[in-house]
Write a protein that holds these residues in place. Structure first.
Motif, mmCIF file in Angstrom:
data_model
loop_
_atom_site.group_PDB
_atom_site.id
_atom_site.type_symbol
_atom_site.label_atom_id
_atom_site.label_comp_id
_atom_site.label_asym_id
_atom_site.label_seq_id
_atom_site.Cartn_x
_atom_site.Cartn_y
_atom_site.Cartn_z
ATOM 1 N N THR A 1 46.742 -40.770 -73.614
ATOM 2 C CA THR A 1 46.714 -40.924 -72.232
ATOM 3 C C THR A 1 47.123 -39.334 -71.966
ATOM 4 O O THR A 1 47.628 -38.652 -72.684
ATOM 5 N N ARG A 2 46.488 -39.810 -70.180
ATOM 6 C CA ARG A 2 46.926 -38.397 -69.627
ATOM 7 C C ARG A 2 48.531 -37.653 -69.287
ATOM 8 O O ARG A 2 48.620 -36.261 -69.863
ATOM 9 N N GLU A 3 49.233 -38.947 -69.029
ATOM 10 C CA GLU A 3 50.636 -38.807 -68.996
ATOM 11 C C GLU A 3 51.115 -37.906 -70.401
ATOM 12 O O GLU A 3 52.010 -36.743 -70.702
ATOM 13 N N GLU A 4 50.637 -38.063 -71.590
ATOM 14 C CA GLU A 4 50.849 -37.961 -72.773
ATOM 15 C C GLU A 4 50.758 -36.646 -72.956
ATOM 16 O O GLU A 4 51.266 -35.687 -73.430
ATOM 17 N N MET A 5 49.673 -36.063 -72.469
ATOM 18 C CA MET A 5 48.962 -35.168 -72.955
ATOM 19 C C MET A 5 50.018 -33.882 -71.989
ATOM 20 O O MET A 5 49.834 -32.550 -72.931
ATOM 21 N N MET A 6 50.208 -33.872 -70.962
ATOM 22 C CA MET A 6 50.551 -33.507 -70.247
ATOM 23 C C MET A 6 52.202 -32.601 -70.178
ATOM 24 O O MET A 6 52.196 -31.851 -69.800
ATOM 25 N N LYS A 7 52.433 -33.256 -71.835
ATOM 26 C CA LYS A 7 53.644 -32.913 -71.713
ATOM 27 C C LYS A 7 53.785 -31.975 -72.612
ATOM 28 O O LYS A 7 54.683 -31.343 -73.097
ATOM 29 N N ARG A 8 52.146 -31.940 -72.419
ATOM 30 C CA ARG A 8 52.170 -30.856 -73.641
ATOM 31 C C ARG A 8 50.826 -29.459 -72.916
ATOM 32 O O ARG A 8 49.877 -28.658 -73.299
ATOM 33 N N VAL A 9 51.620 -29.471 -71.965
ATOM 34 C CA VAL A 9 50.750 -28.320 -70.655
ATOM 35 C C VAL A 9 51.468 -27.731 -70.633
ATOM 36 O O VAL A 9 52.837 -27.882 -69.851
ATOM 37 N N ALA A 10 51.986 -26.111 -70.499
ATOM 38 C CA ALA A 10 52.789 -25.129 -69.344
ATOM 39 C C ALA A 10 52.156 -24.502 -68.819
ATOM 40 O O ALA A 10 51.366 -23.703 -68.780
ATOM 41 N N ARG A 11 52.700 -25.043 -67.517
ATOM 42 C CA ARG A 11 52.056 -23.174 -66.675
ATOM 43 C C ARG A 11 53.058 -22.356 -66.300
ATOM 44 O O ARG A 11 53.957 -21.905 -66.498
ATOM 45 N N PHE A 12 52.475 -20.802 -66.332
ATOM 46 C CA PHE A 12 53.329 -20.218 -66.935
ATOM 47 C C PHE A 12 53.959 -19.610 -65.668
ATOM 48 O O PHE A 12 55.742 -19.255 -66.207
ATOM 49 N N LYS A 13 53.595 -19.917 -64.020
ATOM 50 C CA LYS A 13 54.435 -19.767 -63.136
ATOM 51 C C LYS A 13 55.724 -20.409 -63.591
ATOM 52 O O LYS A 13 56.707 -20.366 -62.573
ATOM 53 N N LYS A 14 56.481 -22.266 -63.952
ATOM 54 C CA LYS A 14 57.215 -22.283 -64.309
ATOM 55 C C LYS A 14 57.742 -22.235 -65.353
ATOM 56 O O LYS A 14 58.808 -22.849 -65.564
ATOM 57 N N LEU A 15 56.912 -21.339 -66.158
ATOM 58 C CA LEU A 15 57.838 -21.303 -67.365
ATOM 59 C C LEU A 15 59.242 -20.488 -67.291
ATOM 60 O O LEU A 15 59.859 -19.738 -66.366
ATOM 61 N N LYS A 16 60.684 -21.110 -67.850
ATOM 62 C CA LYS A 16 61.327 -20.721 -67.424
ATOM 63 C C LYS A 16 62.274 -19.549 -69.138
ATOM 64 O O LYS A 16 62.258 -19.633 -70.106
ATOM 65 N N GLY A 17 62.381 -18.103 -68.549
ATOM 66 C CA GLY A 17 62.788 -16.783 -68.983
ATOM 67 C C GLY A 17 64.466 -16.981 -70.034
ATOM 68 O O GLY A 17 64.820 -17.446 -68.430
ATOM 69 N N SER A 18 64.874 -16.100 -70.526
ATOM 70 C CA SER A 18 65.965 -15.286 -70.390
ATOM 71 C C SER A 18 65.742 -14.252 -70.803
ATOM 72 O O SER A 18 65.374 -13.595 -71.728
ATOM 73 N N ASP A 19 67.027 -13.843 -70.876
ATOM 74 C CA ASP A 19 67.575 -11.962 -71.159
ATOM 75 C C ASP A 19 67.815 -11.672 -72.014
ATOM 76 O O ASP A 19 68.819 -10.999 -72.314
ATOM 77 N N GLY A 20 68.715 -12.829 -72.488
ATOM 78 C CA GLY A 20 69.607 -12.702 -73.670
ATOM 79 C C GLY A 20 70.138 -13.621 -74.813
ATOM 80 O O GLY A 20 68.689 -14.228 -74.876
ATOM 81 N N GLY A 21 71.252 -13.558 -75.501
ATOM 82 C CA GLY A 21 70.880 -13.982 -76.579
ATOM 83 C C GLY A 21 71.033 -13.157 -78.127
ATOM 84 O O GLY A 21 70.593 -14.037 -79.117
ATOM 85 N N LEU A 22 70.162 -12.908 -77.325
ATOM 86 C CA LEU A 22 70.002 -12.041 -78.941
ATOM 87 C C LEU A 22 70.802 -10.139 -79.080
ATOM 88 O O LEU A 22 71.434 -10.221 -77.903
ATOM 89 N N PRO A 23 71.477 -9.969 -80.251
ATOM 90 C CA PRO A 23 72.243 -8.575 -80.606
ATOM 91 C C PRO A 23 71.865 -7.847 -79.805
ATOM 92 O O PRO A 23 73.070 -7.184 -79.437
ATOM 93 N N ASP A 24 71.237 -7.396 -79.299
ATOM 94 C CA ASP A 24 69.927 -5.870 -78.744
ATOM 95 C C ASP A 24 70.303 -6.097 -76.905
ATOM 96 O O ASP A 24 69.571 -5.274 -76.237
#
Length: 223
Positions: free
Chosen positions: A11-34
């Motif tokens: 279904t379209r609903e199932e496939m939309m769970k595998r779509v990532a919109r770049f403008k909606k991505l959540k980034g992180s600038d931490g969590g690594l030793p450096d």
């Protein structure tokens, strides 16, 4: 693994769970030793996969760090992981290694990919859509070198094999992280408030004893 031959409708609903919109991505600038280092300032985006690694090693971490690995845009485990790094010129991670293949694709700007350390160090610069693929066991790092656009962030894509990839920094990189942490701790001023000295205490220490009720007159405006 013959079930792939059994074609199925989604279904379209199932496939939309595998779509990532770049403008909606959540980034992180931490969590690594450096992450705290100024030359390593960057934002990592977990797009596909990046399940936290299952390991008892304290030195091993997720390639995107503990933060980003908790929020992939498409949370699946199908043998590979994909993400982005955004950084300004001069910034990128320290030397590290992975337990699976890691491939870089420059999306915007110019990126320098280095491998080996010390006298054996090598590098190659990638322009948009150029690709380099690192095998297991080779220390590597990358850095935005688009110096003719100071202050502008550029984008690098990385693809890492496996379902729960691990990353580990080299001994030299760990020393840099430890030295920075120690230096920052030594520069942190104490937050303890200075003790309040009463007139009697000032007199006892040889200082002038002022009356508690005496106040310095406020200066007139204009002086």
């Amino acid at each position: 693994m013959n079930d792939w031959k059994n074609i199925r409708n989604w279904t379209r609903e199932e496939m939309m769970k595998r779509v990532a919109r770049f403008k909606k991505l959540k980034g992180s600038d931490g969590g690594l030793p450096d992450s705290p280092l100024p030359e390593c300032k960057r934002t990592l985006y977990a797009v596909i996969g990046f399940q936290p690694p299952m390991t008892e090693s304290e030195a091993a971490t997720s390639p995107v760090g503990a933060n980003a690995s908790q929020m992939p845009a498409i949370s699946i485990s199908e043998g590979f992981n994909l993400g982005y790094c955004k950084a300004k010129p001069g910034c990128g991670p320290l030397m590290h290694n992975h337990d699976t293949n890691e491939t870089f694709i420059a999306m915007t700007g110019r990126w320098r990919c280095e491998w080996n350390e010390g006298d054996a160090i090598e590098h190659v610069d990638l322009d948009p859509y150029d690709v380099i693929s690192f095998p297991v066991g080779v220390a590597r790092r990358f850095m935005n070198v688009t110096y003719d656009e100071p202050g502008k962030e550029h984008l690098l894509m990385f693809i890492i094999g496996g379902d729960q990839p691990q990353a580990e920094f080299t001994p030299d990189a760990k020393q840099r992280c430890e030295a920075f942490a120690q230096g920052r701790a030594s520069r942190t001023p104490s937050r303890a408030k200075p003790p309040v000295r009463t007139p009697r205490a000032r007199a006892a220490s040889g200082g002038p004893a002022r009356s508690a009720s005496r106040r310095t007159p406020a200066r007139r405006a204009g002086r």
